[in-house]
Design an enzyme around this catalytic site. Structure first.
Site, mmCIF file in Angstrom:
data_model
loop_
_atom_site.group_PDB
_atom_site.id
_atom_site.type_symbol
_atom_site.label_atom_id
_atom_site.label_comp_id
_atom_site.label_asym_id
_atom_site.label_seq_id
_atom_site.Cartn_x
_atom_site.Cartn_y
_atom_site.Cartn_z
ATOM 1 N N SER A 1 39.663 -15.406 17.789
ATOM 2 C CA SER A 1 40.306 -16.402 16.149
ATOM 3 C C SER A 1 41.153 -16.671 17.297
ATOM 4 O O SER A 1 41.232 -17.758 18.045
ATOM 5 C CB SER A 1 40.564 -15.267 14.947
ATOM 6 O OG SER A 1 41.308 -16.528 14.068
ATOM 7 N N ASP B 1 30.595 -18.191 10.019
ATOM 8 C CA ASP B 1 31.478 -18.253 10.218
ATOM 9 C C ASP B 1 32.027 -19.944 9.998
ATOM 10 O O ASP B 1 31.771 -21.110 10.296
ATOM 11 C CB ASP B 1 32.458 -18.296 11.927
ATOM 12 C CG ASP B 1 33.698 -18.474 12.005
ATOM 13 O OD1 ASP B 1 34.566 -18.906 11.071
ATOM 14 O OD2 ASP B 1 33.863 -18.036 13.031
ATOM 15 N N HIS C 1 34.127 -15.450 9.587
ATOM 16 C CA HIS C 1 34.879 -15.098 10.756
ATOM 17 C C HIS C 1 35.552 -13.862 11.210
ATOM 18 O O HIS C 1 35.736 -13.684 12.357
ATOM 19 C CB HIS C 1 36.314 -16.193 10.444
ATOM 20 C CG HIS C 1 37.465 -16.367 11.747
ATOM 21 N ND1 HIS C 1 36.681 -17.068 12.249
ATOM 22 C CD2 HIS C 1 38.617 -15.795 11.647
ATOM 23 C CE1 HIS C 1 37.627 -16.865 13.502
ATOM 24 N NE2 HIS C 1 39.006 -16.762 12.679
#
Length: 497
Positions: free
Chosen positions: A225, A444, A478
């Site tokens: 991330s 995601d 995600h």
């Protein structure tokens, strides 16, 4: 004579127009119904008021110390670590920041796992996401599970039999590192007087810690991330000091979609009157804005297919323990399980993390852009230049970095590529000699796989022939990087070893 009839008779005697008669009839009906209908109640609003009263009655300002627990599925554990459970590096010299400001000094909180080799060449720097602390895994000082607990340890993805793992709380955070909630030299909270940060600033602070520890070169820079942004920035800034890079669900250029999602979070937070332009530390915190921001974030962290499996259209249980019935009357407060899940996630987070840190760190994510024009605008240069290839002795005109990237014979631009891809390839030049693993997740929506594919294409166009790319399935969105031990952990372990 009732109220409606009496008002109507008065209007007729006064010869009022029809529109006035209609208005009087509506007002009278409304008055009558308001006298007979029960006053509506909203338990969700009452719960919010109760939380605010509880905060006001407590000795404010303290964050929750407990980790969040999921309602009906895997959830990453996040909690504020005890200051006695991590190390703190104090840098007493000024740090020049990307956007022209200077921090006179700063602290970096960090934790470690494994054993540092005598030559200090087995170090992995693990970068965090937006709201994580340095507590990536349990330690003797803090046995609580960390946010990457099952990825760190003997025989795991980051094998502590082989590597010495360092994880820091980022600059701008609130878990031990200097951020908006820290005290300035005058002993006052920085609040929104804290300078705007970049991902590069966070990485420079981390490398000051590495200098302090005597680590000249990392075995690997690993992140997911926002951490995936940091891992790229580490290799870009210090190409001679990073041996390998792992970027999981990250990007080299924040997209408009991701920026929009984070902007929505900042908007609801800053619209909370308790935010008070960032000066709330001695008063009621903007807990409502934080709760709503976290609800928006949670929607971007997971996926619709996962929630269909976990919640479907199931209704929440009633307070009296009765099973939910499809025939019961709906309310404006949460009826569906997915609504109670979002409510729970917001409640768990709203007092755990500093609101100003959320603003500053998320803004740094938005500003991240490794395209050449963006880097040139900031006058960014790597701390050490990667060796360049010798120029051929020909009289051909010299190519610009963008032209060179477009003209790469080993990996030409893909068909229908984004217009900025050549500029990104040119900007990634300092990374062309560093082996790299890139992981993307098909479900995601915050960092879509198109961004990881774009990163891989740009790296190969820049001349990097050591790029490995894997695209993962699954429904976790995600947050897959936190939960998929088998596929994420297996890929990382294989690449590092």
């Amino acid at each position: 004579m009732n109220l409606i009839t009496r008002n109507f008779s008065i209007a007729v005697r006064q010869r009022l127009p029809v529109s006035s008669l209609t208005s009087l009839r509506w007002q009278s009906t409304r008055a009558t119904s308001s006298q007979t209908a029960p006053t509506p109640t909203f338990p969700c609003v009452d719960a919010h008021a109760a939380r605010e009263s509880k905060i006001l009655a407590s000795s404010f300002y303290h964050y929750s110390q407990t980790a969040s627990s999921g309602d009906s599925g895997p959830e990453p554990p996040y909690a504020r670590p005890n200051p006695l459970s991590y190390n703190t590096y104090h840098h007493q010299h000024p740090l020049e920041l990307t956007y022209g400001s200077t921090l006179p000094s700063f602290d970096i909180a960090y934790e470690t796992w494994g054993t540092l080799s005598p030559s200090r060449d087995n170090v992995i720097l693990l970068h965090t996401g937006l709201s994580a602390s340095s507590h990536a895994a349990s330690t003797e000082l803090n046995p609580t599970e960390g946010w990457w607990e099952k990825f760190i340890g003997p025989g795991r993805a980051l094998d502590t039999n082989q590597f010495f793992v360092i994880c820091t709380n980022v600059l701008g955070g609130c878990y031990g590192s200097t951020g908006p909630s820290s005290l300035d030299l005058a002993g006052q909270r920085y609040a929104t007087r804290f300078p705007i940060l970049s991902i590069f600033d966070m990485v420079r602070a981390q490398f000051n810690l590495l200098d302090h520890l005597g680590v000249q070169k990392l075995y690997a820079s690993v992140g997911s991330s926002m951490g995936g942004m940091q891992s790229l920035a580490a290799g870009w800034l210090f190409p001679d000091r990073v041996g390998k890079i792992v970027s999981i669900s990250g990007t080299a250029r924040s997209s408009p979609g991701s920026i929009a999602m984070r902007y929505a979070q900042r908007s609801v937070l800053m619209a909370d009157p308790n935010w008070n332009n960032g000066f709330y530390y001695d008063d009621l915190p903007p807990h409502t804005g934080m709760k709503l921001a976290r609800q928006i974030a949670t929607i971007t962290y997971r996926s619709g297919p996962e929630w269909d499996q976990r919640f479907g259209r199931k209704l929440r249980e009633l307070k009296d323990g009765q099973s939910p019935s499809p025939s019961r009357s709906p309310t404006l407060c949460p009826d569906f399980l997915i609504e109670t899940y979002l409510d729970h996630q917001g409640e768990q987070f709203c007092l755990k993390y500093d609101a100003n840190s959320l603003l500053y760190v998320s803004k740094a994510m938005d500003l991240f852009d490794l395209t050449l024009p963006a880097l040139e605008e900031l006058a960014m240069t790597p701390a050490t230049q990667a060796p360049s290839s010798p120029s051929p002795s020909t009289s051909s005109p010299r190519q610009s970095p963008i032209q060179a990237a477009v003209a790469s014979k080993s990996h030409p631009p893909p068909l229908n590529s984004a217009p900025h891809l050549p500029e990104l390839a040119a900007g990634l030049g300092p990374l062309k000699s560093i082996p790299m693993l890139v992981l993307g997740v098909q479900s995601d929506i915050l960092f879509p796989v198109e961004q990881q594919r774009e990163l891989v294409d740009a790296l190969r166009m820049a001349g990097n022939t050591q790029v490995s790319y894997f695209e993962l399935g699954g429904v976790w969105g995600h947050d897959t990087f936190l939960l998929d031990i088998l596929n994420v952990g297996g890929a990382v372990r294989g690449f590092l070893s």
